[in-house]
Structures are given as structure tokens and as C-alpha cells.
Design a protein around this motif. Structure first.
Motif, mmCIF file in Angstrom:
data_model
loop_
_atom_site.group_PDB
_atom_site.id
_atom_site.type_symbol
_atom_site.label_atom_id
_atom_site.label_comp_id
_atom_site.label_asym_id
_atom_site.label_seq_id
_atom_site.Cartn_x
_atom_site.Cartn_y
_atom_site.Cartn_z
ATOM 1 N N MET A 1 -12.039 -0.347 -7.924
ATOM 2 C CA MET A 1 -11.086 -1.334 -7.785
ATOM 3 C C MET A 1 -11.583 -0.949 -6.434
ATOM 4 N N ARG A 2 -11.336 -1.655 -5.369
ATOM 5 C CA ARG A 2 -11.029 -1.425 -4.621
ATOM 6 C C ARG A 2 -9.411 -1.483 -3.700
ATOM 7 N N PHE A 3 -8.586 -0.686 -3.240
ATOM 8 C CA PHE A 3 -7.014 -1.110 -3.167
ATOM 9 C C PHE A 3 -7.147 -1.025 -1.488
ATOM 10 N N THR A 4 -7.858 -1.988 -0.735
ATOM 11 C CA THR A 4 -8.021 -2.189 0.634
ATOM 12 C C THR A 4 -6.672 -3.550 1.264
ATOM 13 N N ASN A 5 -6.831 -3.172 2.325
ATOM 14 C CA ASN A 5 -6.568 -4.738 2.879
ATOM 15 C C ASN A 5 -6.965 -5.629 3.532
ATOM 16 N N SER A 6 -7.600 -6.077 2.819
ATOM 17 C CA SER A 6 -8.830 -7.380 2.225
ATOM 18 C C SER A 6 -7.659 -8.725 2.804
ATOM 19 N N TYR A 7 -7.591 -9.839 3.548
ATOM 20 C CA TYR A 7 -7.186 -10.962 2.887
ATOM 21 C C TYR A 7 -8.070 -11.927 3.363
ATOM 22 N N GLN A 40 -4.107 5.021 -2.741
ATOM 23 C CA GLN A 40 -5.238 4.512 -1.673
ATOM 24 C C GLN A 40 -4.525 4.154 -0.135
ATOM 25 N N GLN A 41 -4.023 3.693 -0.012
ATOM 26 C CA GLN A 41 -3.586 3.368 1.166
ATOM 27 C C GLN A 41 -3.488 4.788 2.298
ATOM 28 N N ASP A 42 -1.967 5.762 1.566
ATOM 29 C CA ASP A 42 -2.503 7.032 1.655
ATOM 30 C C ASP A 42 -3.304 7.772 1.870
ATOM 31 N N CYS A 43 -3.845 8.418 0.742
ATOM 32 C CA CYS A 43 -5.093 8.883 1.130
ATOM 33 C C CYS A 43 -6.607 8.531 2.161
ATOM 34 N N ALA A 44 -6.345 7.558 2.015
ATOM 35 C CA ALA A 44 -7.341 6.427 3.263
ATOM 36 C C ALA A 44 -6.714 6.697 5.094
ATOM 37 N N GLN A 53 -15.763 5.065 1.320
ATOM 38 C CA GLN A 53 -16.708 4.404 0.513
ATOM 39 C C GLN A 53 -15.557 4.793 -1.015
ATOM 40 N N CYS A 54 -14.442 6.076 -1.001
ATOM 41 C CA CYS A 54 -14.247 6.049 -1.855
ATOM 42 C C CYS A 54 -12.673 5.660 -2.404
ATOM 43 N N ASP A 55 -12.067 5.551 -3.918
ATOM 44 C CA ASP A 55 -10.966 5.076 -4.432
ATOM 45 C C ASP A 55 -10.778 6.302 -5.552
ATOM 46 N N VAL A 56 -9.317 5.715 -5.597
ATOM 47 C CA VAL A 56 -8.404 6.367 -6.055
ATOM 48 C C VAL A 56 -8.990 5.578 -8.208
ATOM 49 N N LEU A 57 -8.966 6.451 -9.088
ATOM 50 C CA LEU A 57 -9.547 5.978 -10.322
ATOM 51 C C LEU A 57 -8.551 6.462 -10.372
ATOM 52 N N ALA A 58 -7.562 7.173 -10.544
ATOM 53 C CA ALA A 58 -6.482 7.474 -11.999
ATOM 54 C C ALA A 58 -5.311 7.995 -11.507
ATOM 55 N N PHE A 59 -4.343 8.133 -11.761
ATOM 56 C CA PHE A 59 -3.363 8.977 -10.875
ATOM 57 C C PHE A 59 -2.304 9.265 -12.530
ATOM 58 N N GLU A 60 -2.445 10.742 -13.423
ATOM 59 C CA GLU A 60 -1.722 10.981 -14.166
ATOM 60 C C GLU A 60 -1.087 11.724 -14.153
#
Length: 160
Positions: A1-7, A40-44, A53-60
Motif C-alpha cells: 500500500m502506498r502512502f503518497t500525496n495522491s489527489y 513513509q513521507q519522512d523516509c521519502a 519505488q519503495c514502501d514502508v511495510l511495517a514499523f513495530e
């Protein structure tokens, strides 16, 4: 799942959060979704060229799991892990370990934008001249007919 600034033009961005807030079970997911989107935004922001091209899958429990679409990008990203960890630590993320997973993304069908081919009047005249000067033979007949049809269409509708 991508968390980008899509509108999406037809919907305001807050409609999705309003939908999640209406249902109690889904509302419980909202803080986690917002947290993952922020990460995701901070990584980008830290690695913009690679993270497109990358995604954050999990953070635990201090472990960040990232996905990369291929091994080449995963190797490059692995070299940038210390930089990423430092930058995220400065932004308030407590990341002890970064793991990478090569995961092929579902191919998104990209439809190329097609535009009509426009020909100048000089080009249309040149094709007309060519259709008239070609030798009348059995092999040239389909080509001559196609040239004449194209010239006729372009003269009737120059924007065609």
C-alpha cells in the motif's frame, strides 16, 4: 500500500478519513494509517530518489520493514540505511533496525498520452504528389489508395 500525496480530483482528501471515522472498527485503524503515512513521507523526504519505488511495510518495536521492487534497489537502499536511521531519529522515530524485503509491486498499467498527429499543408501536398507520381502497378495500388485516403481526410479535417 502506498502512502503518497495522491489527489483524486473528484474527491477531497478528507473524505477517506471521514469514512474511517464513521465506523468504530475502522476508526481504530486511523492512527496507525496516519503514523505509517507520516513515516513513509519522512523516509521519502530523506531519500527521495530511492523512495519513489519503495514502501514502508511495517514499523513495530523499533524495527522498520521496507519493501523494494528489485534486488538492485534493495542493495542501494541497504547502503543508505545509516543515513536513513539518523534522519528518522532526528525526526523523532525510534528505529533500532531496518529490514529490507524485495517484493515485486503490482505493475501499474501506464497508458501513454496519445495526441493526434498533425501534418502541415506542405506535408499533405507532398503525400498527394507522391500518390500521383508512384508507378501504377499491382504492388503500389494499396499504397496509392492509402495515401489518397489520408490526403482526403487531412484536407477535409486539418485537425485529424
Amino acid at each position: 500500500m502506498r502512502f503518497t500525496n495522491s489527489y483524486i480530483k473528484s474527491r477531497a482528501p478528507q473524505e477517506a478519513t471521514n469514512f474511517l471515522k464513521r465506523d468504530n472498527k475502522l476508526a481504530a485503524l486511523l492512527p496507525a494509517v496516519e503514523r505509517m503515512a507520516s513515516l513513509q513521507q519522512d523516509c521519502a523526504a530523506t531519500l527521495p530518489a530511492m523512495f519513489s519505488q519503495c514502501d514502508v511495510l511495517a514499523f513495530e518495536q523499533g524495527v522498520l520493514l521496507l519493501s523494494a521492487p528489485n534486488t538492485a534497489l534493495a542493495a542501494k537502499l541497504k547502503q543508505q540505511v545509516p543515513k536513513l536511521q539518523d534522519a528518522l531519529l532526528k525526526r523523532g522515530w525510534q528505529i533500532n533496525n531496518v529490514r529490507l524485503r524485495v517484493q515485486m509491486m503490482k505493475a501499474v498499467e501506464i497508458k501513454p498520452e496519445t495526441r493526434p498527429l498533425s501534418l502541415s499543408t506542405a506535408a499533405v501536398d507532398a503525400f498527394d504528389s507522391l500518390s500521383q507520381t508512384l508507378e501504377q502497378s499491382k504492388q503500389n495500388a494499396p499504397l496509392i489508395a492509402a495515401l489518397q485516403r489520408m490526403v482526403q481526410k487531412r484536407r477535409e479535417r486539418p485537425d485529424y
